[in-house]
Design an enzyme around this catalytic site. Structure first.
Site, mmCIF file in Angstrom:
data_model
loop_
_atom_site.group_PDB
_atom_site.id
_atom_site.type_symbol
_atom_site.label_atom_id
_atom_site.label_comp_id
_atom_site.label_asym_id
_atom_site.label_seq_id
_atom_site.Cartn_x
_atom_site.Cartn_y
_atom_site.Cartn_z
ATOM 1 C CB SER A 130 -0.905 0.030 1.234
ATOM 2 O OG SER A 130 -1.630 1.256 1.243
ATOM 3 C CE LYS A 184 -3.188 -2.336 -0.111
ATOM 4 N NZ LYS A 184 -3.875 -2.219 -1.323
ATOM 5 C CG HIS A 187 -4.849 -0.875 3.901
ATOM 6 N ND1 HIS A 187 -5.135 -0.320 2.672
ATOM 7 C CD2 HIS A 187 -3.983 -0.007 4.490
ATOM 8 C CE1 HIS A 187 -4.482 0.818 2.520
ATOM 9 N NE2 HIS A 187 -3.773 1.036 3.616
ATOM 10 C CG ASN A 188 -7.369 -1.563 -0.398
ATOM 11 O OD1 ASN A 188 -6.354 -1.315 0.249
ATOM 12 N ND2 ASN A 188 -7.353 -1.695 -1.701
ATOM 13 C CD GLU A 191 -7.582 3.020 0.028
ATOM 14 O OE1 GLU A 191 -6.484 2.522 0.328
ATOM 15 O OE2 GLU A 191 -8.038 2.988 -1.134
HETATM 16 C C1 6PG Z 1 -3.251 1.374 -1.629
HETATM 17 C C2 6PG Z 1 -4.600 1.513 -2.311
HETATM 18 C C3 6PG Z 1 -4.621 0.870 -3.652
HETATM 19 C C4 6PG Z 1 -5.990 0.912 -4.348
HETATM 20 C C5 6PG Z 1 -6.552 2.268 -4.579
HETATM 21 C C6 6PG Z 1 -7.768 2.312 -5.473
HETATM 22 O O1 6PG Z 1 -3.277 0.836 -0.551
HETATM 23 O O2 6PG Z 1 -2.230 1.832 -2.150
HETATM 24 O O3 6PG Z 1 -5.559 0.885 -1.532
HETATM 25 O O4 6PG Z 1 -4.254 -0.477 -3.475
HETATM 26 O O5 6PG Z 1 -5.838 0.314 -5.563
HETATM 27 O O6 6PG Z 1 -6.869 2.863 -3.370
HETATM 28 O O7 6PG Z 1 -8.816 1.539 -4.992
HETATM 29 P P1 6PG Z 1 -10.289 1.716 -5.586
HETATM 30 O O8 6PG Z 1 -10.134 1.830 -7.074
HETATM 31 O O9 6PG Z 1 -11.036 0.483 -5.235
HETATM 32 O O10 6PG Z 1 -10.820 2.955 -4.986
#
Ligand code: 6PG
Length: 470
Positions: A130, A184, A187-188, A191
């Site tokens: 990430s 991960k 984590h997303n 996010e």
């Molecule tokens: C990271 C991000 C990355 C992810 C983008 C876009 O940890 O660097 O999570 O892995 O691809 O955030 O995600 P979306 O297209 O689903 O918004």
């Protein structure tokens, strides 16, 4: 630069792969890149400068030039591309080599690949990376899962390239099988939740406080100095001062309000549903991306049910901003708590044996959800084992201090008709969690009424059924 044998190989020289490889080389390892696109190989050579970096478009040459046991990482789009690369690699690699998938693959695909490759004597690791392009180049947060033995082969490289917080690398072995990709994924999910919470706060600042972009930017800038300090608040502050180079005004006002998604947030929700772990704030963030995409329907509904222009006199902006700041802090903690609850259940269910403190440690730097708050979360997990982060001693005072601000903000946003799906789900999750007696006794009665599904009683043990209404 030509070189006989390289320490590390990278497949996929898009911006992430190229940046990660440059980072590897900056840390004293020789690194070789592979991409079918000659232009991408050329771009890598141009950036290589003094570093020991090579590039090729041939899989055969690529594998032949790596030191054994080979450490091969791929950063290619999740899905078919990963299987296709593995299929091509299989022609050339040897027993004991390590293949690393650094993309956002679904954890079940990772489990399948680990099994398939173990049968051929190969190590396969699913590793979450990430931090976006900048993170890959300067230090990402790295979440490796798979064989512990395999991790040892690549640990020196991953530790060197990862972000560092107080001298500690933001990488650590997460657990067996797909643990890295699962962590991960969550984590997303977190996010998604944090991003949507910030967006809802922005909407309130814009539509209730009626603040212009520069002032909104300043507020986020100020919030980024204290308890809310985090990468997402920092970039949000910067977004509000970006002019539109294609015309007049600020870029933020010209961006279409339809958010795309690659699927990791949805996978987080799907897996949480399978596990029976409620993560409503993350679910709401996924739903809001879906609603944002329904622009045509929304415009039609906006015409059908026009805004009644509700206005409340005498709103004190300073008080509103103070409440918003506390609300956002409260909702951030709730979102992390939901993510951690999911991780705890997944750990049990899938045998990952996850260490929550270690996860907080490696999320403190490099990744998209990095935040000062993660230092407190780490400490909380260090001090005690709690069934939910919200119950940790470290957070009790802060949660008590902030949840009433969330009530003030939500009352206001409901009156104004401003959608606050994530903020309200955070407060409702908290309220449900602290309700000793929920009305679900009624749901049990209904289930028993129409389907003889039985119920338990509060005053004695056993399973009961009633012939209702007779
Ligand atoms: C990271 C991000 C990355 C992810 C983008 C876009 O940890 O660097 O999570 O892995 O691809 O955030 O995600 P979306 O297209 O689903 O918004």
């Amino acid at each position: 630069m030509s070189h006989s044998m390289y320490d590390f190989g990278m497949i996929g020289l898009g911006v992430m792969g190229r940046n990660f490889l440059l980072n590897v080389a900056d840390n004293g390892f020789s690194a070789l890149g592979l991409d079918l696109d000659q232009d991408k190989v050329n771009a890598l050579s141009e950036e290589a400068e003094h570093r020991t970096i090579g590039g090729t478009t041939s899989m055969k040459e690529f594998v032949a030039q790596l030191k054994a046991p080979r450490k091969i990482m791929m950063l290619v789009p999740a899905g078919k591309a990963v299987d296709s690369v593995i299929g091509q690699l299989l022609e050339y690699v040897d027993i004991g080599d390590l293949i690393i998938d650094g993309g956002n693959s679904h954890f079940e695909d990772t489990n399948r690949r680990i099994k398939e490759l173990a049968g051929k004597g190969l190590h396969f690791m699913g590793v979450g990376v990430s931090g976006g392009a900048e993170g890959a180049r300067r230090g990402p947060s790295i979440m490796p899962g798979g064989d512990r033995e395999a991790y040892q082969i690549v640990a020196p490289v991953l530790e060197a390239v990862s972000a560092k917080v107080k001298g500690e690398p933001c990488v650590d072995y997460m657990g067996a099988t797909s643990a890295g990709h699962y962590v991960k994924m969550v984590h997303n999910g977190i996010e998604y939740g944090l991003m949507q919470l910030i967006a809802e706060v922005y909407d309130i600042l814009r539509r209730i406080a009626k603040l212009p972009n520069d002032q909104i930017g300043e507020i986020f800038e100020e919030w980024n100095q204290k308890e809310l300090r985090s990468f997402l608040i920092e970039i949000t502050a910067a977004i509000f001062s970006q002019p539109d180079e294609e015309g007049n005004g600020d870029l933020i006002d010209k961006i279409l309000d339809k958010a795309k998604q690659k699927g990791t947030g949805k996978w987080t929700s799907q897996s949480a549903l399978d596990l029976g772990i409620p993560i409503p704030t993350i679910d709401s963030a996924v739903s809001m991306r879906g609603l944002s995409a329904q622009k045509v329907i929304r415009l039609k509904a906006a015409e059908t049910f026009p805004d009644d222009n509700f206005e409340l006199a005498g709103i004190d902006t300073n008080v509103l901003v103070k409440h918003l700041r506390e609300t956002l802090y409260f909702a951030f903690v709730v979102t992390y708590a939901q993510g951690y609850a999911q991780l705890a259940e997944a750990s049990e269910e899938f045998g990952y044996n996850l260490d929550m403190e270690r996860i907080a440690k490696i999320w403190r730097g490099g990744c998209i959800i990095r935040a000062d708050l993660l230092e407190d979360i780490r400490r909380a997990f260090q001090e005690e084992e709690v069934p939910n982060l919200l119950l940790a001693d470290a957070f009790q005072a802060e949660i008590n201090r902030t949840h009433n601000s969330a009530r003030q903000i939500l009352k206001l946003s409901l009156d104004y008709g401003i959608p606050t799906m994530c903020l309200s789900s955070a407060l409702n999750y908290f309220d449900a969690l602290r309700t000793g007696r929920l009305p679900l006794n009624l749901v049990q009665a209904q289930r028993d009424f129409f389907g003889s599904h039985t119920y338990e009683r509060i005053d004695k043990g056993g399973i009961f059924h009633t012939e209702w209404g007779k």
